[in-house]
Scaffold this motif. Structure first.
Motif, short mmCIF file in Angstrom:
data_model
loop_
_atom_site.label_atom_id
_atom_site.label_comp_id
_atom_site.label_asym_id
_atom_site.label_seq_id
_atom_site.Cartn_x
_atom_site.Cartn_y
_atom_site.Cartn_z
N THR A 114 -15.40 0.39 -17.57
CA THR A 114 -15.08 0.36 -16.14
C THR A 114 -15.15 1.79 -15.58
O THR A 114 -15.33 2.76 -16.32
N ASP A 115 -14.95 1.90 -14.27
CA ASP A 115 -14.95 3.22 -13.63
C ASP A 115 -13.83 4.10 -14.20
O ASP A 115 -14.03 5.30 -14.43
N ASP A 116 -12.66 3.50 -14.44
CA ASP A 116 -11.54 4.28 -14.99
C ASP A 116 -11.83 4.74 -16.42
O ASP A 116 -11.51 5.87 -16.80
N CYS A 174 -25.55 -2.04 -18.94
CA CYS A 174 -24.90 -3.37 -18.93
C CYS A 174 -23.38 -3.28 -18.98
O CYS A 174 -22.73 -4.04 -19.71
N ASN A 175 -22.81 -2.35 -18.23
CA ASN A 175 -21.36 -2.28 -18.08
C ASN A 175 -20.99 -2.67 -16.65
O ASN A 175 -21.79 -3.32 -15.96
N VAL A 176 -19.79 -2.30 -16.19
CA VAL A 176 -19.35 -2.73 -14.86
C VAL A 176 -19.02 -1.51 -13.99
O VAL A 176 -18.05 -1.50 -13.24
N MET A 192 -28.58 1.56 -16.72
CA MET A 192 -29.27 0.30 -16.42
C MET A 192 -28.29 -0.88 -16.29
O MET A 192 -27.37 -1.04 -17.07
N PHE A 193 -28.51 -1.69 -15.25
CA PHE A 193 -27.75 -2.91 -15.01
C PHE A 193 -26.24 -2.70 -14.99
O PHE A 193 -25.48 -3.31 -15.73
N ASN A 194 -25.83 -1.79 -14.10
CA ASN A 194 -24.44 -1.70 -13.70
C ASN A 194 -24.37 -2.19 -12.25
O ASN A 194 -25.27 -2.89 -11.78
N ASP A 195 -23.31 -1.84 -11.53
CA ASP A 195 -23.16 -2.29 -10.14
C ASP A 195 -23.14 -1.11 -9.18
O ASP A 195 -22.37 -1.09 -8.22
N ILE A 196 -23.98 -0.14 -9.45
CA ILE A 196 -24.06 1.05 -8.60
C ILE A 196 -24.92 0.74 -7.37
O ILE A 196 -26.01 0.17 -7.50
N THR A 253 -32.37 1.45 -13.71
CA THR A 253 -32.89 0.09 -13.67
C THR A 253 -31.85 -0.96 -13.32
O THR A 253 -30.79 -1.03 -13.94
N GLY A 254 -32.15 -1.80 -12.33
CA GLY A 254 -31.30 -2.95 -12.05
C GLY A 254 -30.07 -2.68 -11.22
O GLY A 254 -29.32 -3.60 -10.92
N ASN A 255 -29.84 -1.43 -10.83
CA ASN A 255 -28.76 -1.12 -9.90
C ASN A 255 -29.30 -1.26 -8.48
O ASN A 255 -30.30 -0.64 -8.14
N LYS A 256 -28.66 -2.07 -7.67
CA LYS A 256 -29.22 -2.42 -6.36
C LYS A 256 -28.97 -1.31 -5.34
O LYS A 256 -28.15 -1.43 -4.42
#
Length: 418
Positions: free
Chosen positions: A62-64, A86-88, A113-117, A141-144
């Protein structure tokens, strides 16, 4: 000799100081790194904290968690790579990443790659790279991050002179930022590989391809270019080919999952007759059909002696075109990797590729088919080999040591980590 710093102990103390609970997955990875003494003092280590690891229990970062980890790694000189795919992580985590990039001077590889940034996270990371002088490879990659986020990276490319590989695939970028990135790359001399796969394009005019072609005419440092899922048609391929007559650096061209037909491949065939630098051509999931395969086979059998890998998987090619490609391999000894699965195999195709494999001309790990025989008839089975099979994932057995499933790495690795 000084005492080696203990990452796990530092992490435990940092969690206590910041009042954060320990993440058992991070603790495990750091304990493993502490054991790997020899590697870290010779060439550095990459911490693999990927949230899609199936071999061990995973508590996604997580961010923390990242805030604590960044404080541990801030002055750690032997950690040269950090894999956080592939984390959050969100934009708040991106703020920690940006601070870390500004303060750390040893990290060379960062995989987010593939987080929620999102857009604001992209701005923070891109701005941090204005000053960072050590990062060589960044995967977003995969961060919108969208069109605005892509614009921040385009601005960064005008300033940063150390980044060599940038992956912005599947980031929902739009036409404006892709054109801005292509424009920045006309001047940038450090980027050797860029991935611009799957943007969100709403125009049929192929403006992006036209600007990428203009960039290729002027850029002499780019080695690898990915333009997968760009809705590219024959007009766009023609523009790219015109530019590549003047380009002598590009070794890897990925045009997979576009709308290229036999007419577009005709331009590629003519290019291959004269081009002396392209080593990998990925045409996977287009529609080149028999005529396109024959155009390629003519160029490869009679003229080109530099292309090493060709993927024409899933291109609606039948026996006539596939046999022509197998015949080209008999005269062209440089072409070593060929991928054909997903086309229409007849008995002549099966026999032709079986012969190439049995005579040793085509090594079993250099193609995606394997011959077998039933009732006296030869058939082809699929093998899990390709140019970028493990681009999005790694198998549950762990990291793959051989390059069969990632032939592109074996042929045209750009540099370390790339």
């Amino acid at each position: 000799m000084s005492v080696h710093p203990d990452l796990h102990q530092h992490y435990v103390r940092a969690c206590q100081n910041l009042g954060q609970p320990e993440n058992p997955f991070i603790a495990r990875v750091l304990q493993e790194a502490d054991k790997n003494d020899k590697m870290r003092w010779t060439k550095g280590i990459t911490l693999k904290i990927a949230g899609n690891n199936h071999l061990v229990p995973v508590q996604r970062v997580t961010d923390d968690d990242l805030q604590v980890l960044a404080s541990v790694l801030r002055n750690t000189v032997f950690v040269t790579g950090l894999d956080l795919r592939c984390n959050v992580l969100t934009d708040a985590g991106a703020k920690n990443v940006a601070t870390f990039l500004q303060e750390n001077s040893t990290l060379r590889y960062l995989n987010l790659m593939f987080n929620d940034i999102g857009t604001s996270g992209a701005e923070l990371i891109a701005r941090a790279l204005h000053r960072n002088e050590t990062l060589v490879y960044l995967r977003m990659t995969g961060n919108k991050i969208g069109n605005k986020g892509g614009m921040f990276f385009a601005s960064m490319l005008q300033i940063n002179s150390t980044l060599e590989k940038l992956d912005l695939g599947d980031c929902d970028m739009g036409m404006q930022c892709l054109i801005a990135i292509a424009t920045a790359l006309t001047q940038n001399k450090s980027v050797k590989a860029i991935n611009l796969n799957r943007p969100l394009l709403y125009s049929q005019e192929e403006e992006v391809t036209v600007h990428v072609a203009l960039m290729l005419k002027n850029n002499s440092s780019l080695v690898e270019l990915h333009l997968c899922k760009h809705e590219m048609k024959n007009f766009g391929v023609e523009r790219l080919c015109e530019a590549l007559y003047e380009n002598s650096s590009l070794r890897y061209l990925d045009l997979s999952c576009n709308k290229i037909t036999r007419d577009g491949v005709k331009f590629l065939g003519e290019l291959l007759k004269r081009n002396q630098t392209l080593e990998i051509l990925d045409l996977n999931a287009n529609r080149i059909e028999d005529d396109g395969a024959i155009y390629l086979s003519e160029a490869l059998s009679l003229y080109n002696r530099t292309l090493q890998a060709l993927s024409v998987a899933s291109n609606n090619i039948s026996g006539k075109g596939l046999v022509a490609l197998s015949d080209a391999m008999k005269t062209n000894m440089e072409l070593s990797y060929i991928y054909i699965w997903g086309n229409k195999f007849d008995e002549a195709t099966c026999m032709a590729f079986s012969e190439l494999i049995q005579t040793g001309r085509l090594k079993p790990h250099c193609t995606d088919v394997e011959p077998y025989e039933v009732d006296g008839h030869v058939h082809l089975a699929e093998l899990s080999h390709g140019l970028q099979k493990h681009y999005y994932w790694t198998p549950s057995c762990g990291e793959v040591t051989n390059k069969d499933a990632n032939a592109s790495l074996a042929i045209a690795a750009v540099s370390e980590y790339l």
